[in-house]
Enzyme design. Structure first.
Site, mmCIF file in Angstrom:
data_model
loop_
_atom_site.group_PDB
_atom_site.id
_atom_site.type_symbol
_atom_site.label_atom_id
_atom_site.label_comp_id
_atom_site.label_asym_id
_atom_site.label_seq_id
_atom_site.Cartn_x
_atom_site.Cartn_y
_atom_site.Cartn_z
ATOM 1 N N TYR A 22 -12.224 13.503 -23.486
ATOM 2 C CA TYR A 22 -13.107 14.584 -23.949
ATOM 3 C C TYR A 22 -14.543 14.290 -23.515
ATOM 4 O O TYR A 22 -15.227 15.151 -22.963
ATOM 5 C CB TYR A 22 -13.015 14.733 -25.477
ATOM 6 N N GLU A 44 -14.717 23.205 -33.432
ATOM 7 C CA GLU A 44 -15.889 22.705 -34.156
ATOM 8 C C GLU A 44 -15.848 23.151 -35.619
ATOM 9 O O GLU A 44 -16.267 22.408 -36.507
ATOM 10 C CB GLU A 44 -17.192 23.167 -33.499
ATOM 11 N N TRP A 52 -14.366 14.118 -35.745
ATOM 12 C CA TRP A 52 -14.026 14.759 -34.468
ATOM 13 C C TRP A 52 -12.784 14.103 -33.874
ATOM 14 O O TRP A 52 -11.975 14.752 -33.231
ATOM 15 C CB TRP A 52 -15.214 14.666 -33.522
#
Length: 185
Positions: A22, A44, A52
């Site tokens: 990522y 998000e 995350w």
């Protein structure tokens, strides 16, 4: 000859491969495709109050559960689909977040009708230019994220705030916050 070691942002050190992927291939890189922009906004929202790393670890399950975040498809979800998603153990099952994703897909369609593309709308806030931060400090929000959040809320978007939108702007490359020493800057 010794191969040069790759230098990454400090926050990605000792993370799983999918997390580094990522960082290396998505975070801070300009994204213009509406479906990708919607997907990262949705993820998000699922990130709020959670790590995350947890969200990224469920990436494939999210993609399958939300039909690859196809905006038209998600916008058409009904209560039966919400129930199905709430029963899906592979994703984060938080009803208000799921409902916000569906609602926000409808708002993205409205923006597409007005601007032609969601990309055109979201990139207008920086005159279609990437902001590259030259400080080695980790911001969580900014006047830009405040402005974008205010406008999105005015347009009816749900479950967003300036911290979430700042993280989103980093994810889609409007803001490039890679460390000054990062090879992916």
């Amino acid at each position: 000859m010794k191969k040069k070691e790759i230098t990454r942002c400090e926050w990605v050190q000792n993370k799983p491969d999918y997390y580094m992927d990522y960082h290396d291939n998505i975070w801070g890189k300009p994204e213009y495709e509406d479906q990708e922009l919607f997907k990262w906004l949705s993820l998000e929202i699922f990130h709020i109050g959670l790590s995350w790393q947890l969200v990224l670890s469920k990436y494939d399950q999210f993609m399958a559960a939300f039909d690859d975040f196809d905006i038209q498809t998600v916008a058409a979800y009904d209560e039966d689909k919400v129930t199905e998603l709430m029963e899906n153990e592979g994703i984060i099952r938080y009803r208000r977040k799921i409902e916000a994703i569906i609602h926000n897909a409808r708002q993205v369609l409205d923006i597409q009708n007005e601007f032609g593309h969601f990309s055109e709308y979201i990139w207008q806030f920086t005159n279609h230019k990437q902001i590259i931060n030259h400080l080695n400090i980790r911001l969580t929000k900014s006047p830009l994220s405040d402005q974008v959040t205010k406008d999105l809320k005015k347009r009816g978007f749900m479950f967003i705030g300036s911290v979430t939108i700042y993280s989103y702007l980093q994810a889609i490359g409007i803001i490039n916050d890679h460390d000054l020493t990062c090879d992916f800057r």
